[in-house]
Write a protein that holds these residues in place. Structure first.
Motif, PDB file in Angstrom:
ATOM      1  N   GLU A 168       0.830  -1.207   0.000  1.00  0.00           N
ATOM      2  CA  GLU A 168       0.000   0.000   0.000  1.00  0.00           C
ATOM      3  C   GLU A 168       0.865   1.257   0.000  1.00  0.00           C
ATOM      4  OE1 GLU A 168      -3.989  -1.633   2.349  1.00  0.00           O
ATOM      5  OE2 GLU A 168      -2.260  -0.882   3.486  1.00  0.00           O
ATOM      6  N   TYR A 169       1.969   1.213   0.724  1.00  0.00           N
ATOM      7  CA  TYR A 169       2.854   2.389   0.725  1.00  0.00           C
ATOM      8  C   TYR A 169       3.506   2.579  -0.643  1.00  0.00           C
ATOM      9  CZ  TYR A 169       6.326   5.825   2.016  1.00  0.00           C
ATOM     10  OH  TYR A 169       7.085   6.976   2.060  1.00  0.00           O
ATOM     11  N   ARG A 170       3.904   1.500  -1.265  1.00  0.00           N
ATOM     12  CA  ARG A 170       4.510   1.606  -2.599  1.00  0.00           C
ATOM     13  C   ARG A 170       3.511   2.192  -3.599  1.00  0.00           C
ATOM     14  NH1 ARG A 170       7.045  -4.460  -1.868  1.00  0.00           N
ATOM     15  NH2 ARG A 170       8.859  -3.821  -0.604  1.00  0.00           N
ATOM     16  N   ALA A 171       2.255   1.793  -3.485  1.00  0.00           N
ATOM     17  CA  ALA A 171       1.223   2.347  -4.366  1.00  0.00           C
ATOM     18  C   ALA A 171       1.002   3.831  -4.073  1.00  0.00           C
ATOM     19  CB  ALA A 171      -0.081   1.570  -4.180  1.00  0.00           C
ATOM     20  N   PHE A 172       1.066   4.204  -2.793  1.00  0.00           N
ATOM     21  CA  PHE A 172       0.930   5.606  -2.371  1.00  0.00           C
ATOM     22  C   PHE A 172       2.017   6.471  -3.013  1.00  0.00           C
ATOM     23  CE2 PHE A 172       2.606   8.722   0.726  1.00  0.00           C
ATOM     24  CZ  PHE A 172       1.499   9.559   0.897  1.00  0.00           C
ATOM     25  N   ILE A 173       3.251   5.992  -2.980  1.00  0.00           N
ATOM     26  CA  ILE A 173       4.366   6.750  -3.564  1.00  0.00           C
ATOM     27  C   ILE A 173       4.237   6.792  -5.084  1.00  0.00           C
ATOM     28  CG2 ILE A 173       6.863   6.775  -3.935  1.00  0.00           C
ATOM     29  CD1 ILE A 173       6.010   7.761  -1.186  1.00  0.00           C
ATOM     30  N   LYS A 174       3.863   5.694  -5.702  1.00  0.00           N
ATOM     31  CA  LYS A 174       3.746   5.667  -7.163  1.00  0.00           C
ATOM     32  C   LYS A 174       2.705   6.674  -7.639  1.00  0.00           C
ATOM     33  CE  LYS A 174       3.146   2.642 -11.142  1.00  0.00           C
ATOM     34  NZ  LYS A 174       2.881   1.260 -11.629  1.00  0.00           N
ATOM     35  N   GLU A 175       1.579   6.777  -6.928  1.00  0.00           N
ATOM     36  CA  GLU A 175       0.535   7.724  -7.306  1.00  0.00           C
ATOM     37  C   GLU A 175       1.053   9.156  -7.276  1.00  0.00           C
ATOM     38  OE1 GLU A 175      -2.632   7.097  -4.601  1.00  0.00           O
ATOM     39  OE2 GLU A 175      -3.192   5.131  -5.415  1.00  0.00           O
ATOM     40  N   ARG A 176       1.932   9.456  -6.334  1.00  0.00           N
ATOM     41  CA  ARG A 176       2.415  10.827  -6.180  1.00  0.00           C
ATOM     42  C   ARG A 176       3.578  11.154  -7.101  1.00  0.00           C
ATOM     43  NH1 ARG A 176      -0.749   9.401  -2.781  1.00  0.00           N
ATOM     44  NH2 ARG A 176      -1.985  10.826  -1.485  1.00  0.00           N
ATOM     45  N   PHE A 177       4.171  10.152  -7.702  1.00  0.00           N
ATOM     46  CA  PHE A 177       5.241  10.421  -8.656  1.00  0.00           C
ATOM     47  C   PHE A 177       4.719  11.121  -9.911  1.00  0.00           C
ATOM     48  CE2 PHE A 177       9.518   8.271  -8.051  1.00  0.00           C
ATOM     49  CZ  PHE A 177       9.463   8.366  -6.669  1.00  0.00           C
ATOM     50  N   VAL A 178       3.417  11.099 -10.136  1.00  0.00           N
ATOM     51  CA  VAL A 178       2.884  11.796 -11.305  1.00  0.00           C
ATOM     52  C   VAL A 178       3.037  13.306 -11.159  1.00  0.00           C
ATOM     53  CG1 VAL A 178       1.233   9.965 -11.777  1.00  0.00           C
ATOM     54  CG2 VAL A 178       0.522  11.911 -10.378  1.00  0.00           C
ATOM     55  N   GLU A 179       3.274  13.789  -9.933  1.00  0.00           N
ATOM     56  CA  GLU A 179       3.448  15.224  -9.716  1.00  0.00           C
ATOM     57  C   GLU A 179       4.891  15.674  -9.909  1.00  0.00           C
ATOM     58  OE1 GLU A 179       1.534  16.850  -6.285  1.00  0.00           O
ATOM     59  OE2 GLU A 179       0.050  15.243  -6.198  1.00  0.00           O
ATOM     60  N   VAL A 180       5.791  14.731 -10.132  1.00  0.00           N
ATOM     61  CA  VAL A 180       7.196  15.040 -10.355  1.00  0.00           C
ATOM     62  C   VAL A 180       7.385  15.490 -11.797  1.00  0.00           C
ATOM     63  CG1 VAL A 180       9.534  14.047 -10.357  1.00  0.00           C
ATOM     64  CG2 VAL A 180       7.875  13.371  -8.606  1.00  0.00           C
ATOM     65  N   ASP A 181       8.394  16.317 -12.028  1.00  0.00           N
ATOM     66  CA  ASP A 181       8.722  16.736 -13.392  1.00  0.00           C
ATOM     67  C   ASP A 181       8.771  15.519 -14.320  1.00  0.00           C
ATOM     68  OD1 ASP A 181      11.189  17.201 -15.462  1.00  0.00           O
ATOM     69  OD2 ASP A 181      10.071  19.050 -15.132  1.00  0.00           O
ATOM     70  N   ARG A 182       8.170  15.669 -15.512  1.00  0.00           N
ATOM     71  CA  ARG A 182       7.989  14.518 -16.401  1.00  0.00           C
ATOM     72  C   ARG A 182       9.301  13.794 -16.710  1.00  0.00           C
ATOM     73  NH1 ARG A 182       3.942  12.690 -19.393  1.00  0.00           N
ATOM     74  NH2 ARG A 182       2.669  14.507 -18.837  1.00  0.00           N
ATOM     75  N   SER A 183      10.385  14.540 -16.894  1.00  0.00           N
ATOM     76  CA  SER A 183      11.662  13.901 -17.226  1.00  0.00           C
ATOM     77  C   SER A 183      12.200  13.055 -16.079  1.00  0.00           C
ATOM     78  CB  SER A 183      12.697  14.963 -17.605  1.00  0.00           C
ATOM     79  OG  SER A 183      13.009  15.784 -16.487  1.00  0.00           O
ATOM     80  N   LYS A 184      11.667  13.279 -14.878  1.00  0.00           N
ATOM     81  CA  LYS A 184      12.141  12.546 -13.704  1.00  0.00           C
ATOM     82  C   LYS A 184      11.171  11.467 -13.245  1.00  0.00           C
ATOM     83  CE  LYS A 184      14.880  16.442 -12.020  1.00  0.00           C
ATOM     84  NZ  LYS A 184      15.140  17.369 -10.891  1.00  0.00           N
ATOM     85  N   GLN A 185      10.082  11.271 -13.994  1.00  0.00           N
ATOM     86  CA  GLN A 185       9.113  10.246 -13.629  1.00  0.00           C
ATOM     87  C   GLN A 185       9.617   8.870 -14.051  1.00  0.00           C
ATOM     88  OE1 GLN A 185       5.200  11.156 -15.104  1.00  0.00           O
ATOM     89  NE2 GLN A 185       5.125  13.152 -14.085  1.00  0.00           N
ATOM     90  N   PRO A 186       9.427   7.870 -13.209  1.00  0.00           N
ATOM     91  CA  PRO A 186       9.882   6.522 -13.570  1.00  0.00           C
ATOM     92  C   PRO A 186       8.904   5.835 -14.515  1.00  0.00           C
ATOM     93  CG  PRO A 186       8.864   6.495 -11.403  1.00  0.00           C
ATOM     94  CD  PRO A 186       8.875   7.939 -11.846  1.00  0.00           C
ATOM     95  N   SER A 187       9.429   4.956 -15.337  1.00  0.00           N
ATOM     96  CA  SER A 187       8.570   4.047 -16.082  1.00  0.00           C
ATOM     97  C   SER A 187       8.040   3.005 -15.099  1.00  0.00           C
ATOM     98  CB  SER A 187       9.358   3.371 -17.197  1.00  0.00           C
ATOM     99  OG  SER A 187      10.348   2.517 -16.634  1.00  0.00           O
ATOM    100  N   ASP A 188       7.046   2.251 -15.511  1.00  0.00           N
ATOM    101  CA  ASP A 188       6.506   1.201 -14.636  1.00  0.00           C
ATOM    102  C   ASP A 188       7.591   0.200 -14.260  1.00  0.00           C
ATOM    103  OD1 ASP A 188       4.013   2.354 -14.703  1.00  0.00           O
ATOM    104  OD2 ASP A 188       3.203   0.999 -16.240  1.00  0.00           O
ATOM    105  N   GLU A 189       8.436  -0.126 -15.205  1.00  0.00           N
ATOM    106  CA  GLU A 189       9.511  -1.085 -14.930  1.00  0.00           C
ATOM    107  C   GLU A 189      10.517  -0.504 -13.945  1.00  0.00           C
ATOM    108  OE1 GLU A 189      12.976  -3.608 -17.344  1.00  0.00           O
ATOM    109  OE2 GLU A 189      11.543  -2.365 -18.445  1.00  0.00           O
ATOM    110  N   GLU A 190      10.889   0.766 -14.142  1.00  0.00           N
ATOM    111  CA  GLU A 190      11.840   1.398 -13.223  1.00  0.00           C
ATOM    112  C   GLU A 190      11.269   1.474 -11.814  1.00  0.00           C
ATOM    113  OE1 GLU A 190      14.542   4.644 -15.599  1.00  0.00           O
ATOM    114  OE2 GLU A 190      12.403   5.098 -15.369  1.00  0.00           O
ATOM    115  N   PHE A 191       9.989   1.869 -11.716  1.00  0.00           N
ATOM    116  CA  PHE A 191       9.416   2.001 -10.377  1.00  0.00           C
ATOM    117  C   PHE A 191       9.306   0.640  -9.693  1.00  0.00           C
ATOM    118  CE2 PHE A 191       6.157   2.255  -7.151  1.00  0.00           C
ATOM    119  CZ  PHE A 191       6.580   3.369  -6.438  1.00  0.00           C
TER     120      PHE A 191
END
Length: 485
Positions: free
Chosen positions: A50-73
């Motif tokens: 649940e925490y990992r999902a919480f962080i993944k949801e908030r990564f969408v607010e990071v600058d696009r060039s710094k967002q992870p791909s699904d594989e990276e995350f």
């Protein structure tokens, strides 16, 4: 090197907005040491998933060039863990100790990303749980205290539990590549050192400007204000790096010893000099990038009639042989005309001008944000002839260095650099307790003067460069802020 990195306040804004994205970038760049675990602790119940999902949801607010791909995350998320903790309960700290001891990593970094008023309680509990061994480091997020007395109390408790070399007081401005290049500029090149003194420099300006307002942080900001939020830490740290003497080595304490000497040499404020040399302001409604924005008193959670400053400009001096008589100007605020952080070194003009036109001085501009680089202005002749056949007047030209273009693959963000340094145990870019307390000691008379002043801050329109009094402050000495020249 194996490590455990524990975030107290693991679901807070700082953790998900700044720290986790910085750690992901370190992971993406291959700079995060192998064998690491990242643990978030907070009050609510969550599983690791649940925490990992919480962080993944908030990564969408990071600058696009710094967002992870699904594989990276997915790969990064394997490092993430979560643990429920009540920071007031000793049993919860014992549980954390068991979690850390079970693996016996080379180092454990405990990052206090909580409100500073919780620092003493957390540190005392860590000490009682024996979570203070030599392999453990504690990172303290700013602001450390509200004034000198509260800062001293936090430091007293921290020192009762941890050795000074275990305490990492963070100031994220010190992690900016451009700030590190300030050290390289001064102490890695022979060019500027002979000129870095009162005989060659007319004045120095530090500007830390934001175009954003306080947003939803009105309650926090109203308790803090610009002096505590920006000057006591960021601006003064920059000033010490500009004015310090060359340290004997690149050792952390050698650097911090010299910075402390600068803080002790700053001209002290009196009630009279606060009235003369400090301008405080508060933004009213205006326009930013063609968009109407509200005034400070209309922001969410800001109390009616608040006197909290959102702008500050001041004049000071470093009273030693190198800098005697050279004014240092600091200016910082919210809802200003641009997001712009820079240090401007204004050199003295030539003593006897032989060319026509104004006698313009050289200028070194150290750009901190949004650009990261150096600009040096020089005077040059175009090579033509004037109307009388004489050589024409000089024109200003610039030598401009963009560090992002010069080092496109080696740039590291501020929090990324500081987190890696904390894991590695490098203290060079962290603040020592005596530095921090001396900075509070210096701003104390300003806070005291304002506490006894019934006059509200000067009003300035959002989208401007602050109150007119800030321009008058520097004009008294015959100078102007860089954008007014």
């Amino acid at each position: 090197m194996s490590f455990d990195l524990v975030f107290f306040g693991g679901t807070g804004d700082l953790t998900w907005r700044k720290l986790m994205p910085a750690l992901f970038q370190a992971f993406r760049h291959g700079k995060l040491p192998d064998g690491g675990r990242i643990l978030a602790v907070a009050r609510d119940e969550r599983t690791d998933a649940e925490y990992r999902a919480f962080i993944k949801e908030r990564f969408v607010e990071v600058d696009r060039s710094k967002q992870p791909s699904d594989e990276e995350f997915a790969k990064f998320a394997e490092l993430l863990h979560y643990r429920r903790m009540d920071l007031s309960k000793p049993d919860d700290y014992q549980g954390l100790k068991e979690w850390i001891d079970a693996r016996n990593a080379d180092t454990a970094v405990l990052y206090l990303a909580t409100s500073p008023h919780l620092f003493p309680q957390i540190c005392e509990q860590l000490g009682a749980a024996k979570l203070n061994g030599p392999h453990i480091r504690v990172v303290l997020e700013k602001p450390l205290g509200h004034d000198l007395a509260s800062a001293q109390e936090i430091n007293r408790v921290v020192k009762s539990v941890f050795a000074e070399k275990q305490a990492f007081r963070i100031d994220h401005y010190l992690g900016k590549p451009s700030v590190q290049n300030l050290m390289a500029l001064r102490f890695g090149n022979a060019l500027f050192e002979p000129l870095w003194r009162r005989e060659s420099i007319a004045n120095i300006q530090i500007t830390l400007a934001e175009s954003l307002g306080v947003g939803t942080r009105g309650d926090f900001y109203d308790r803090t204000g610009t002096l505590r939020d920006m000057v006591q830490n960021h601006a003064l740290q920059l000033l010490t790096m500009i004015a310090m003497e060359p340290p004997a080595t690149n050792d952390a304490d050698a650097i911090r010893d010299e910075k402390l000497k600068v803080l002790r040499s700053l001209k002290p404020f009196t009630r009279e000099s606060v009235a003369r040399d400090v301008v405080r302001g508060q933004y009213r409604a205006g326009n930013i990038d063609g968009r109407a924005v509200p005034g400070y008193l209309d922001e969410v959670k800001v109390p009616a009639g608040s006197h909290t400053e959102t702008f500050l400009a001041l004049r000071t001096e470093v009273q030693n042989w190198r800098w005697a008589g050279v004014p240092f100007y600091i200016r910082t605020g919210k809802r200003l005309a641009a997001r712009d952080a820079q240090i401007v070194i204004n050199f003295r003009p030539v003593p006897h001008p032989i060319f026509g036109g104004p006698n313009r001085a050289n200028q070194l501009i150290i750009k901190l944000q949004p650009e990261d680089g150096l600009e040096l202005t020089l005077q040059a002749a175009k090579g033509g002839l004037g109307s009388q056949g004489a050589a024409e007047q000089l024109s200003t030209v610039s030598l401009d260095l963009d560090f992002d273009k010069a080092f496109p693959t080696d740039r590291v963000g501020a929090y990324e650099r500081l987190l890696l340094d904390a894991i590695a145990g490098r203290l060079n870019l962290f603040v020592r307790s005596d530095e921090q307390e001396q900075a509070w000691r210096w701003v104390g008379p300003i806070l005291d003067a304002w506490a006894n002043d019934s006059e509200p801050p000067r009003s300035y329109a959002a989208g401007s460069w602050g109150p007119a009094a800030a321009s008058s402050l520097i004009a008294r000495d015959g100078f102007a802020w860089a954008e007014e020249e």
